[in-house]
Design a protein around this motif. Structure first.
Motif, short mmCIF file in Angstrom:
data_model
loop_
_atom_site.label_atom_id
_atom_site.label_comp_id
_atom_site.label_asym_id
_atom_site.label_seq_id
_atom_site.Cartn_x
_atom_site.Cartn_y
_atom_site.Cartn_z
N ALA A 109 0.84 -1.19 0.00
CA ALA A 109 0.00 0.00 0.00
C ALA A 109 0.88 1.24 0.00
O ALA A 109 1.98 1.26 0.55
CB ALA A 109 -0.90 0.00 1.24
N GLY A 110 0.37 2.29 -0.65
CA GLY A 110 1.11 3.54 -0.68
C GLY A 110 1.17 4.19 0.70
O GLY A 110 0.25 4.04 1.50
N ARG A 111 2.24 4.89 0.97
CA ARG A 111 2.36 5.57 2.26
C ARG A 111 1.40 6.77 2.29
O ARG A 111 0.94 7.25 1.26
CB ARG A 111 3.80 6.05 2.48
CG ARG A 111 4.26 7.12 1.49
CD ARG A 111 5.72 7.49 1.71
NE ARG A 111 6.15 8.56 0.83
CZ ARG A 111 6.59 8.38 -0.40
NH1 ARG A 111 6.66 7.16 -0.91
NH2 ARG A 111 6.98 9.41 -1.13
N ARG A 112 1.08 7.23 3.49
CA ARG A 112 0.18 8.36 3.66
C ARG A 112 0.68 9.56 2.87
O ARG A 112 1.83 9.97 2.99
CB ARG A 112 0.08 8.71 5.15
CG ARG A 112 -0.84 9.83 5.49
CD ARG A 112 -2.27 9.44 5.42
NE ARG A 112 -2.56 8.20 6.12
CZ ARG A 112 -3.70 7.55 6.01
NH1 ARG A 112 -4.63 7.99 5.20
NH2 ARG A 112 -3.91 6.44 6.68
N PHE A 113 -0.18 10.14 2.05
CA PHE A 113 0.24 11.22 1.17
C PHE A 113 0.39 12.52 1.95
O PHE A 113 -0.50 12.91 2.71
CB PHE A 113 -0.80 11.41 0.05
CG PHE A 113 -0.43 12.50 -0.92
CD1 PHE A 113 0.54 12.29 -1.88
CD2 PHE A 113 -1.04 13.75 -0.87
CE1 PHE A 113 0.89 13.28 -2.78
CE2 PHE A 113 -0.70 14.75 -1.76
CZ PHE A 113 0.26 14.52 -2.72
N ASN A 114 1.50 13.18 1.74
CA ASN A 114 1.76 14.48 2.36
C ASN A 114 2.16 15.44 1.25
O ASN A 114 3.27 15.33 0.70
CB ASN A 114 2.87 14.37 3.40
CG ASN A 114 3.12 15.68 4.12
OD1 ASN A 114 2.63 16.74 3.71
ND2 ASN A 114 3.88 15.63 5.19
N PRO A 115 1.31 16.39 0.88
CA PRO A 115 1.64 17.27 -0.24
C PRO A 115 2.89 18.12 0.01
O PRO A 115 3.52 18.59 -0.95
CB PRO A 115 0.39 18.15 -0.40
CG PRO A 115 -0.30 18.08 0.92
CD PRO A 115 0.00 16.71 1.45
N ARG A 116 3.26 18.32 1.27
CA ARG A 116 4.45 19.12 1.56
C ARG A 116 5.74 18.40 1.13
O ARG A 116 6.79 19.03 1.01
CB ARG A 116 4.52 19.45 3.06
CG ARG A 116 3.38 20.34 3.53
CD ARG A 116 3.52 20.69 5.00
NE ARG A 116 2.41 21.51 5.46
CZ ARG A 116 2.33 22.83 5.32
NH1 ARG A 116 3.33 23.48 4.75
NH2 ARG A 116 1.29 23.49 5.77
N LEU A 117 5.64 17.10 0.92
CA LEU A 117 6.82 16.33 0.53
C LEU A 117 6.92 16.14 -0.97
O LEU A 117 7.81 15.45 -1.45
CB LEU A 117 6.79 14.96 1.21
CG LEU A 117 6.74 14.96 2.75
CD1 LEU A 117 6.72 13.54 3.29
CD2 LEU A 117 7.91 15.75 3.33
N VAL A 118 5.98 16.76 -1.71
CA VAL A 118 5.95 16.60 -3.17
C VAL A 118 6.46 17.87 -3.83
O VAL A 118 5.96 18.97 -3.55
CB VAL A 118 4.52 16.29 -3.65
CG1 VAL A 118 4.47 16.25 -5.18
CG2 VAL A 118 4.05 14.96 -3.07
N ALA A 119 7.43 17.71 -4.69
CA ALA A 119 7.97 18.85 -5.45
C ALA A 119 7.20 18.94 -6.76
O ALA A 119 7.49 18.22 -7.71
CB ALA A 119 9.46 18.66 -5.70
N MET A 120 6.22 19.81 -6.80
CA MET A 120 5.42 20.01 -8.01
C MET A 120 5.47 21.49 -8.37
O MET A 120 5.15 22.35 -7.56
CB MET A 120 3.97 19.55 -7.79
CG MET A 120 3.12 19.58 -9.05
SD MET A 120 1.41 18.97 -8.76
CE MET A 120 1.73 17.22 -8.44
#
Length: 436
Positions: free
Chosen positions: A286-297
């Motif tokens: 399963a995917g880990r809990r999504f944290n948008p702060r850890l995504v470089a977009m």
């Protein structure tokens, strides 16, 4: 049974709180019920009940501590509370900083995990319905007379895989799948309203989806805390599935409870609907809990309106969700408000998704400021009517995953309209696609 254990039940709507209380009493465990007045609609029989409003946190704690409650079950149907009906007491204001952290935690999973920590901080152990009344849990196999066909099994596995894939984003526990096609995904509205939506779409002659057949698939999200958010089905689920023309209901074995089990099976048999507990197959990690702060977009602004930081984070989450849904041939749009995914598109179109989401809400919204982002997978769905829907719903802006077509007059007019309405428009830079 340990004679020192005393069970408390914080009760929402439906029959499960009473069923759990009856089960505990049969096993000799003392029970104390605290019912949320605006939510609890069941008959509690001879059980003593203390009724409180959402905001009367002090009253809840006093009732449980006066009864020397050791174990607490939080169970029953609830709606996200309106501030006007909370009627806070002194205990609410005493714990206000922590309450604000709870409602700001993002998504149902985050809120409920903090609720568990709060009660356990009061010295009360939170347990799941499966521990309080294990006979309510649906095991592996078929519950009634009807059986799934081979084609149903394929739909079941696709539904299980979809919920697992979206679990990292804290999106709903159930989906409708028919002949390999995803017809509905539960947002914050709950399973019953999702089924009603599926039934309405099937009755609309303008849609090409199936008129009958298909399966409701319900399971826990990976990492979900089953102590406070254990999925459930009951007679209302059977009725909703029947009205939608479905042939069956499949649930993840040992993680879903059946309310009014005897009646549920009887009504499923009468409607020729199978109810099956399914052991999860090996679908990968399963995917880990999504944290948008850890995504470089990276984004570029297509309008001159600048988004707040929290809006940019909602944009990142929304676009990541539609990226994940692309593998299932749905998800042209998603609505995210304060890190809560309110709704995702499942074939009805981007604008219809915004209109549906406008009637939904996240936990404890206490401001009328514009919040939330409508995300689009592709630029082609950006129209002036879509912009109008976003503005009317009160969202702060739009995020788009596809490339910006500068020469497209329709898109340029929509962006100009968004700017005039005070909406930001963010366009993801090419190649920036990040999953959990």
């Amino acid at each position: 049974m340990d004679a020192r254990r005393r069970l408390g039940i914080l009760a929402g709507g439906g029959t499960l709180p009473r069923e759990i209380a009856d089960s505990a009493v049969r096993r000799g465990m003392p029970v104390t019920i605290v019912a949320i007045d605006s939510e609890a609609d069941g008959d509690f029989g001879a059980h003593a009940v203390t009724r409180v409003y959402w905001g009367q946190l002090g009253g809840m704690i006093r009732a449980f501590k006066a009864a020397r409650v050791t174990d607490l079950v939080i169970v029953g149907r609830v709606q996200r509370p309106e501030i006007g009906i909370m009627r806070p007491d002194w205990g609410f204001f005493r714990h206000l900083p922590r309450i604000l952290r709870i409602v700001a935690s993002g998504g149902d999973d985050g809120v409920l995990r903090h609720v568990v920590r709060f009660f356990e901080g009061q010295g009360i152990r939170v347990i799941g319905p499966d521990m309080a009344a294990p006979e309510l849990v649906i095991g592996e196999g078929t519950m009634g007379a009807a059986r799934a066909a081979p084609g149903d099994q394929t739909d079941i596995q696709q539904g299980m895989a979809l919920i697992r894939a979206l679990g990292a984003y804290d999106i709903g526990q159930s989906v409708v799948v028919a002949e390999g096609r995803i017809e509905a995904i539960e947002g914050v509205e709950g399973t019953d309203r999702m089924l009603a939506r599926a039934a309405a779409r099937r009755a609309d002659p303008n849609h090409d989806i199936a008129l009958k057949g298909g399966v409701l698939v319900k399971r826990s999200k990976p990492g979900q805390d089953l102590r406070v958010d254990m999925p459930a089905i009951g007679p209302a689920t059977i009725k909703g599935a029947q009205e939608a023309g479905l042939t069956g209901i499949a649930v993840e074995a040992n993680t879903v409870v059946a309310a009014e089990r005897v009646r549920t099976v009887r009504e499923a048999d009468a409607a020729h609907i199978f109810v099956q507990g399914v052991k999860e197959e090996n679908l990968g990690p399963a995917g880990r809990r999504f944290n948008p702060r850890l995504v470089a977009m990276r984004f570029r602004r297509a309008s001159r309106v600048t988004p707040a930081e929290h809006a940019t984070l909602d944009a990142i989450k929304g676009l990541t969700v539609v990226d994940a849904l692309a593998a299932f041939s749905v998800g042209r749009a998603a609505v995210v408000v304060r890190n809560h995914v309110l709704a995702v598109e499942t074939g009805e179109g981007a604008e219809a998704t915004i209109l549906r989401a406008s009637g939904l809400r996240q936990w404890a919204s206490i401001t009328r400021r514009r919040r939330g982002v409508a995300s689009l997978r592709d630029m082609q769905d950006l129209t002036q009517s879509f912009v109008t829907a976003v503005a009317d719903a009160g969202y702060a802006g739009i995020a788009i995953g596809g490339a910006l077509y500068v020469a497209d007059a329709i898109r340029e007019a929509a962006i100009a309209d968004a700017e005039e309405r005070g909406l930001f428009v963010l366009v993801r830079e090419s190649g920036d696609r990040n999953g959990p």
